[in-house]
Scaffold this motif. Sequence first.
Motif, PDB file in Angstrom:
ATOM      1  N   ASP A  13      -6.549  -0.745  -1.111  1.00 61.52           N
ATOM      2  CA  ASP A  13      -5.520   0.078  -1.108  1.00 61.52           C
ATOM      3  C   ASP A  13      -5.535   1.655  -1.369  1.00 61.52           C
ATOM      4  O   ASP A  13      -5.050   2.183  -2.302  1.00 61.52           O
ATOM      5  CB  ASP A  13      -4.402  -0.527  -1.972  1.00 61.52           C
TER       6      ASP A  13
ATOM      7  N   HIS B 277      -5.057   3.969   0.805  1.00 61.96           N
ATOM      8  CA  HIS B 277      -3.843   4.512   1.184  1.00 61.96           C
ATOM      9  C   HIS B 277      -3.987   6.358   1.279  1.00 61.96           C
ATOM     10  O   HIS B 277      -3.172   6.839   0.972  1.00 61.96           O
ATOM     11  CB  HIS B 277      -2.641   4.259   0.206  1.00 61.96           C
TER      12      HIS B 277
ATOM     13  N   ASP C 183      -5.598  -1.591   3.868  1.00 65.33           N
ATOM     14  CA  ASP C 183      -5.023  -0.476   3.492  1.00 65.33           C
ATOM     15  C   ASP C 183      -5.541   0.881   3.244  1.00 65.33           C
ATOM     16  O   ASP C 183      -5.506   1.412   2.249  1.00 65.33           O
ATOM     17  CB  ASP C 183      -3.769  -0.691   2.658  1.00 65.33           C
TER      18      ASP C 183
ATOM     19  N   HIS D 101      -0.861  -2.177   6.444  1.00 60.82           N
ATOM     20  CA  HIS D 101      -0.905  -0.746   7.034  1.00 60.82           C
ATOM     21  C   HIS D 101      -1.680  -0.218   7.967  1.00 60.82           C
ATOM     22  O   HIS D 101      -1.533   0.730   8.815  1.00 60.82           O
ATOM     23  CB  HIS D 101      -0.900   0.416   5.613  1.00 60.82           C
TER      24      HIS D 101
ATOM     25  N   HIS E 157      -7.050  -9.356   2.225  1.00 57.11           N
ATOM     26  CA  HIS E 157      -6.022  -8.366   1.546  1.00 57.11           C
ATOM     27  C   HIS E 157      -4.952  -8.982   0.934  1.00 57.11           C
ATOM     28  O   HIS E 157      -4.625  -8.666  -0.249  1.00 57.11           O
ATOM     29  CB  HIS E 157      -5.443  -7.558   3.027  1.00 57.11           C
TER      30      HIS E 157
ATOM     31  N   HIS F  10      -3.489  -5.381  -1.961  1.00 50.99           N
ATOM     32  CA  HIS F  10      -2.084  -5.649  -1.383  1.00 50.99           C
ATOM     33  C   HIS F  10      -0.899  -5.491  -2.273  1.00 50.99           C
ATOM     34  O   HIS F  10      -0.027  -4.706  -1.971  1.00 50.99           O
ATOM     35  CB  HIS F  10      -1.771  -7.051  -0.572  1.00 50.99           C
TER      36      HIS F  10
ATOM     37  N   HIS G  55      -1.280  -3.815  -5.319  1.00 43.73           N
ATOM     38  CA  HIS G  55      -1.463  -2.475  -5.937  1.00 43.73           C
ATOM     39  C   HIS G  55      -1.615  -2.823  -7.582  1.00 43.73           C
ATOM     40  O   HIS G  55      -1.229  -1.925  -8.421  1.00 43.73           O
ATOM     41  CB  HIS G  55      -0.603  -1.376  -5.608  1.00 43.73           C
TER      42      HIS G  55
END
Length: 251
Positions: free
Chosen positions: A8, A10, A34, A61, A117, A149, A151
């Motif tokens: 993640d 991001h 992600d 994402h 994930h 996933h 976080h």
Amino acid sequence: MRVLLLSDIHANLQALEACLEVAPGHDIAVNLGDVVGYGGNPNEVVERVRQYCDAHVRGNHDRACSGLSDLSSFNPLAALSAFWTRRALTPESIEWLRTLPRGPVTVAGLDHVQFVHGSPSDEDEYLLAVTDGLTKLLISTVPLSFFGHTHIQGGFSLYGDAGSEIHPFLEAGNGLARNELQLLNTAKYLINPGSVGQPRDGDWRAACALYDSHTSKVTFYRVPYDLKRAQKRILEAALPSRLAARLEFGR
Ligand code: ZN
């Protein structure tokens, strides 16, 4: 084998660079999905992860931002950022995101480990409550699964009939922190290294972890990074200001 676990991210380039800078020596790095969404540097992060990581799992994402799935399951904030990301990504970045494999993914030389994930049975499932984790561990034939996933750094363990939540309890504050977890050969684990680029466990510092298969230890890390710069990039991109604000609180 020493495995650096990154999940993640991001599109938070500053958080990713900070993690790579402090990460101890490792044989491979694994991206748990992600890579993009929410943050302001999607192409730069794609490029860095593509070069740096040896194995990858796709996240929701990654699918949405590369057009592999629609935005119907996304909340308005996530949908807005995915829409922006789709337009910001280069054709090369989109093409690469589309090739990422669905979990579980395995790595040669680590027979007892899988990388996912969401959950081992559903890439979009959130393993939040202890019952979510234990339901998966009871039926799992793989003793050690790394996931992302949610976080949230930590995870779940099952030893005999006893299941419990894993809380790394890292030193609070704004400095670099780490904590080790010794794994038992006779237990099963689901472990989340935490989110590099958008933590949601109340700690603003970037999260990552290192797994050492020789010592059976997982070391959790919290890494301070240039938060202001990551926020500035989000605001410059005209992404919703809430995405910049939340980074400060780790929520
Ligand atoms: Zn995510």
